[in-house]
Design a protein around this motif. Structure first.
Motif, PDB file in Angstrom:
ATOM      1  N   ARG A 147       0.823  -1.182   0.095  1.00 32.83           N
ATOM      2  CA  ARG A 147       0.167   0.007   0.153  1.00 32.83           C
ATOM      3  C   ARG A 147       0.875   1.369  -0.273  1.00 32.83           C
ATOM      4  NH1 ARG A 147      -3.128   3.086   3.882  1.00 32.83           N
ATOM      5  NH2 ARG A 147      -4.988   3.675   3.009  1.00 32.83           N
ATOM      6  N   PHE A 148       1.105   1.657  -1.132  1.00 29.12           N
ATOM      7  CA  PHE A 148       2.202   2.803  -1.435  1.00 29.12           C
ATOM      8  C   PHE A 148       1.408   4.156  -1.033  1.00 29.12           C
ATOM      9  CE2 PHE A 148       4.443  -0.061  -4.250  1.00 29.12           C
ATOM     10  CZ  PHE A 148       5.737   0.331  -3.912  1.00 29.12           C
ATOM     11  N   HIS A 149       2.168   5.166  -0.173  1.00 26.43           N
ATOM     12  CA  HIS A 149       1.971   6.384  -0.150  1.00 26.43           C
ATOM     13  C   HIS A 149       2.584   7.457  -1.160  1.00 26.43           C
ATOM     14  CE1 HIS A 149       2.637  10.474   1.724  1.00 26.43           C
ATOM     15  NE2 HIS A 149       1.188  10.422   1.777  1.00 26.43           N
ATOM     16  N   VAL A 150       1.830   7.765  -2.015  1.00 27.10           N
ATOM     17  CA  VAL A 150       2.481   8.310  -3.129  1.00 27.10           C
ATOM     18  C   VAL A 150       2.055   9.938  -3.006  1.00 27.10           C
ATOM     19  CG1 VAL A 150       2.433   8.535  -5.708  1.00 27.10           C
ATOM     20  CG2 VAL A 150       2.172   6.587  -4.830  1.00 27.10           C
ATOM     21  N   THR A 151       3.074  10.907  -3.082  1.00 32.31           N
ATOM     22  CA  THR A 151       2.680  12.348  -3.176  1.00 32.31           C
ATOM     23  C   THR A 151       3.243  12.978  -4.719  1.00 32.31           C
ATOM     24  OG1 THR A 151       3.389  12.546  -0.824  1.00 32.31           O
ATOM     25  CG2 THR A 151       3.550  14.379  -2.124  1.00 32.31           C
ATOM     26  N   GLU A 152       2.403  13.741  -5.230  1.00 32.52           N
ATOM     27  CA  GLU A 152       2.588  14.329  -6.490  1.00 32.52           C
ATOM     28  C   GLU A 152       2.276  15.868  -6.312  1.00 32.52           C
ATOM     29  OE1 GLU A 152       0.896  11.774  -9.813  1.00 32.52           O
ATOM     30  OE2 GLU A 152       0.163  10.757  -8.431  1.00 32.52           O
ATOM     31  N   ALA A 153       2.971  16.289  -7.492  1.00 29.45           N
ATOM     32  CA  ALA A 153       2.692  17.728  -7.649  1.00 29.45           C
ATOM     33  C   ALA A 153       2.856  18.034  -9.335  1.00 29.45           C
ATOM     34  CB  ALA A 153       3.714  18.646  -6.823  1.00 29.45           C
ATOM     35  N   GLY A 154       2.595  19.027  -9.768  1.00 24.49           N
ATOM     36  CA  GLY A 154       2.649  19.556 -11.001  1.00 24.49           C
ATOM     37  C   GLY A 154       1.205  18.958 -11.705  1.00 24.49           C
ATOM     38  N   PRO A 155       1.262  19.238 -13.206  1.00 25.22           N
ATOM     39  CA  PRO A 155       0.090  18.820 -13.959  1.00 25.22           C
ATOM     40  C   PRO A 155       0.006  17.375 -13.948  1.00 25.22           C
ATOM     41  CG  PRO A 155       1.764  19.865 -15.544  1.00 25.22           C
ATOM     42  CD  PRO A 155       2.215  19.870 -13.830  1.00 25.22           C
ATOM     43  N   ALA A 156      -1.318  16.823 -13.977  1.00 25.64           N
ATOM     44  CA  ALA A 156      -1.377  15.552 -13.896  1.00 25.64           C
ATOM     45  C   ALA A 156      -1.031  14.759 -15.316  1.00 25.64           C
ATOM     46  CB  ALA A 156      -2.784  14.903 -13.777  1.00 25.64           C
ATOM     47  N   ASP A 157      -1.142  15.583 -16.311  1.00 25.24           N
ATOM     48  CA  ASP A 157      -0.654  15.253 -17.704  1.00 25.24           C
ATOM     49  C   ASP A 157       0.844  15.748 -18.169  1.00 25.24           C
ATOM     50  OD1 ASP A 157      -1.311  17.878 -17.770  1.00 25.24           O
ATOM     51  OD2 ASP A 157      -2.630  17.805 -19.661  1.00 25.24           O
ATOM     52  N   GLY A 158       1.539  16.252 -17.254  1.00 27.83           N
ATOM     53  CA  GLY A 158       3.001  16.662 -17.420  1.00 27.83           C
ATOM     54  C   GLY A 158       3.908  15.511 -17.410  1.00 27.83           C
ATOM     55  N   ARG A 159       5.139  15.855 -17.739  1.00 25.06           N
ATOM     56  CA  ARG A 159       6.074  14.684 -18.077  1.00 25.06           C
ATOM     57  C   ARG A 159       6.261  14.041 -16.612  1.00 25.06           C
ATOM     58  NH1 ARG A 159      11.889  15.483 -20.919  1.00 25.06           N
ATOM     59  NH2 ARG A 159      12.187  12.984 -21.133  1.00 25.06           N
ATOM     60  N   PRO A 160       6.213  12.863 -16.401  1.00 25.52           N
ATOM     61  CA  PRO A 160       6.468  12.156 -15.278  1.00 25.52           C
ATOM     62  C   PRO A 160       7.967  12.050 -14.791  1.00 25.52           C
ATOM     63  CG  PRO A 160       4.934  10.818 -16.645  1.00 25.52           C
ATOM     64  CD  PRO A 160       5.555  11.929 -17.550  1.00 25.52           C
ATOM     65  N   VAL A 161       7.994  12.240 -13.590  1.00 27.61           N
ATOM     66  CA  VAL A 161       9.330  12.237 -12.875  1.00 27.61           C
ATOM     67  C   VAL A 161       9.238  11.337 -11.715  1.00 27.61           C
ATOM     68  CG1 VAL A 161      11.436  13.513 -11.859  1.00 27.61           C
ATOM     69  CG2 VAL A 161      10.108  14.502 -13.769  1.00 27.61           C
ATOM     70  N   LEU A 162       9.710  10.103 -11.666  1.00 22.32           N
ATOM     71  CA  LEU A 162       9.728   9.291 -10.382  1.00 22.32           C
ATOM     72  C   LEU A 162      10.856   9.686  -9.533  1.00 22.32           C
ATOM     73  CD1 LEU A 162       8.300   6.837  -9.199  1.00 22.32           C
ATOM     74  CD2 LEU A 162       9.954   5.418 -10.424  1.00 22.32           C
ATOM     75  N   ALA A 163      10.670  10.037  -8.313  1.00 21.31           N
ATOM     76  CA  ALA A 163      11.630  10.546  -7.562  1.00 21.31           C
ATOM     77  C   ALA A 163      11.628   9.463  -6.150  1.00 21.31           C
ATOM     78  CB  ALA A 163      11.274  12.003  -6.996  1.00 21.31           C
ATOM     79  N   LEU A 164      12.875   8.910  -6.134  1.00 21.57           N
ATOM     80  CA  LEU A 164      13.168   7.870  -5.171  1.00 21.57           C
ATOM     81  C   LEU A 164      13.928   8.086  -3.843  1.00 21.57           C
ATOM     82  CD1 LEU A 164      13.452   4.906  -7.285  1.00 21.57           C
ATOM     83  CD2 LEU A 164      11.257   5.879  -6.453  1.00 21.57           C
ATOM     84  N   HIS A 165      13.674   7.999  -2.850  1.00 24.27           N
ATOM     85  CA  HIS A 165      14.155   8.597  -1.552  1.00 24.27           C
ATOM     86  C   HIS A 165      15.157   7.540  -1.078  1.00 24.27           C
ATOM     87  CE1 HIS A 165      11.914   6.344   1.387  1.00 24.27           C
ATOM     88  NE2 HIS A 165      10.984   6.288   0.625  1.00 24.27           N
ATOM     89  N   GLY A 166      16.156   7.817  -0.064  1.00 27.99           N
ATOM     90  CA  GLY A 166      16.776   6.762   0.742  1.00 27.99           C
ATOM     91  C   GLY A 166      16.819   6.684   2.185  1.00 27.99           C
ATOM     92  N   TRP A 167      17.658   6.174   2.854  1.00 22.75           N
ATOM     93  CA  TRP A 167      17.543   5.986   4.316  1.00 22.75           C
ATOM     94  C   TRP A 167      18.611   7.123   4.920  1.00 22.75           C
ATOM     95  CZ3 TRP A 167      21.564   5.085   7.871  1.00 22.75           C
ATOM     96  CH2 TRP A 167      21.022   4.677   9.100  1.00 22.75           C
ATOM     97  N   PRO A 168      18.111   7.714   6.180  1.00 17.81           N
ATOM     98  CA  PRO A 168      16.861   7.594   6.891  1.00 17.81           C
ATOM     99  C   PRO A 168      15.857   8.708   6.411  1.00 17.81           C
ATOM    100  CG  PRO A 168      18.668   8.559   8.224  1.00 17.81           C
ATOM    101  CD  PRO A 168      19.289   8.399   6.806  1.00 17.81           C
ATOM    102  N   GLN A 169      15.387   8.306   5.517  1.00 21.52           N
ATOM    103  CA  GLN A 169      14.314   9.698   5.074  1.00 21.52           C
ATOM    104  C   GLN A 169      13.078   9.099   4.378  1.00 21.52           C
ATOM    105  OE1 GLN A 169      17.518  11.701   2.624  1.00 21.52           O
ATOM    106  NE2 GLN A 169      17.141  13.295   4.093  1.00 21.52           N
TER     107      GLN A 169
END
Length: 292
Positions: free
Chosen positions: A22-44
């Motif tokens: 069950r992923f918690h997903v946070t998004e911003a920018g236009p829903a039809d914009g160019r997708p950018v997948l941003a992956l965090h690390g530890w301990p964050q």
């Protein structure tokens, strides 16, 4: 300990179930914009991308999930083998309807990002990777810097749950590695690791790495080659990971560059404007390919 994600401007938050997570997903920018997948690390967690989420570059749709078991995502149905996490993320992208995208990854999110580029290269236009070793580090180079990992990784792998939940271990780590981060920023990260699910996830991240994945890598190494263009950005004063572990001359990649800049390991917190500029440059260098 707060159960609510920290506020970030006018973002869109959702929970998306993919491959049992069950992923918690946070998004911003236009829903039809160019997708950018941003992956965090530890301990964050996803909040490390707060500057990009609060003010996304024009035309970009920033997608910052909490990795399985981290932040506000549900636990992973596995012991955090990195290839399993890649499978989770591919399933999440499918659920979100994201085909082609730009990729950004920091720390463990950066390493997972490399594995993504080797799993689904046809879907990734370009990769901005931040302060993480690439998967092809020669054993002699790794040996010179193994002492850095010994400062914290075995502790988390063996006693990570009580250390993160009931001690000041993470606060001391931040004080040593990033003394310029304010106490509120540090607290926003460290408080989440007092949650038992998150603490266990971090323990499993390092336990699986040290006792399964690292020995396997020492025996046979990573033979796959990355065909996705990679732009590596590295804070030169990183106390955990040395830039030698991301050297261009040892990268098995068709198009790889490394830029070493002022700063330490937590480059997204320390130099958000620099990261933003590199993402914009990546998008310009590798324009989106129109769907057929």
């Amino acid at each position: 300990m707060t159960n609510q994600p920290p506020p970030i401007g006018e973002v869109r938050r959702s929970f998306v179930t993919a491959r049992g997570v069950r992923f918690h997903v946070t998004e911003a920018g236009p829903a039809d914009g160019r997708p950018v997948l941003a992956l965090h690390g530890w301990p964050q967690h996803h909040w490390v991308y707060r500057d990009l989420l609060a003010d996304p570059p024009p035309g970009m749709r920033i997608i910052a999930p909490d990795l399985p078991g981290y932040g506000w995502s549900g636990p992973a149905p596995h012991r955090w083998a990195k290839e399993d996490v890649v499978s989770d993320l591919v399933a999440l992208l499918d659920e979100l309807g994201v085909d082609r995208f730009l990729l950004v990854g920091h720390d463990w999110g950066g390493f997972i990002g490399y594995l993504l580029t080797m799993r689904i290269p046809e879907r990734i236009d370009g990769y901005l990777v931040l302060n993480i070793a690439h998967p092809w580090v020669p054993p002699k180079v790794f040996a010179r810097h193994a002492w850095r990992f010994a400062q914290y990784q075995p502790h988390i792998a063996i006693a990570g749950v009580p250390l993160q939940r009931r001690s000041r271990f993470l606060e001391r780590l931040y004080k040593h590695a990033a003394p310029g981060l304010g106490p509120e920023v540090v607290r926003t990260y460290t408080e989440r690791f007092r949650d038992p699910v998150v603490a266990r996830t971090a323990r499993d991240t390092y336990r699986t790495f040290l006792f399964r994945e690292l020995p396997a890598a020492a025996r046979k190494g990573e033979r796959r080659r990355v065909t996705v263009p990679v732009r590596a950005l590295f804070g030169k004063d990183d106390k955990a990971i040395h830039p030698d572990l991301a050297a261009a001359e040892t990268a098995r990649a068709d198009d790889y560059t490394l830029e070493v800049v002022d700063g330490g390991h937590f480059i997204l917190d320390e130099n958000p404007d620099g990261v933003r500029a590199k993402l914009i440059a990546l998008a310009a260098e590798f324009p989106a390919i129109a769907a057929e």
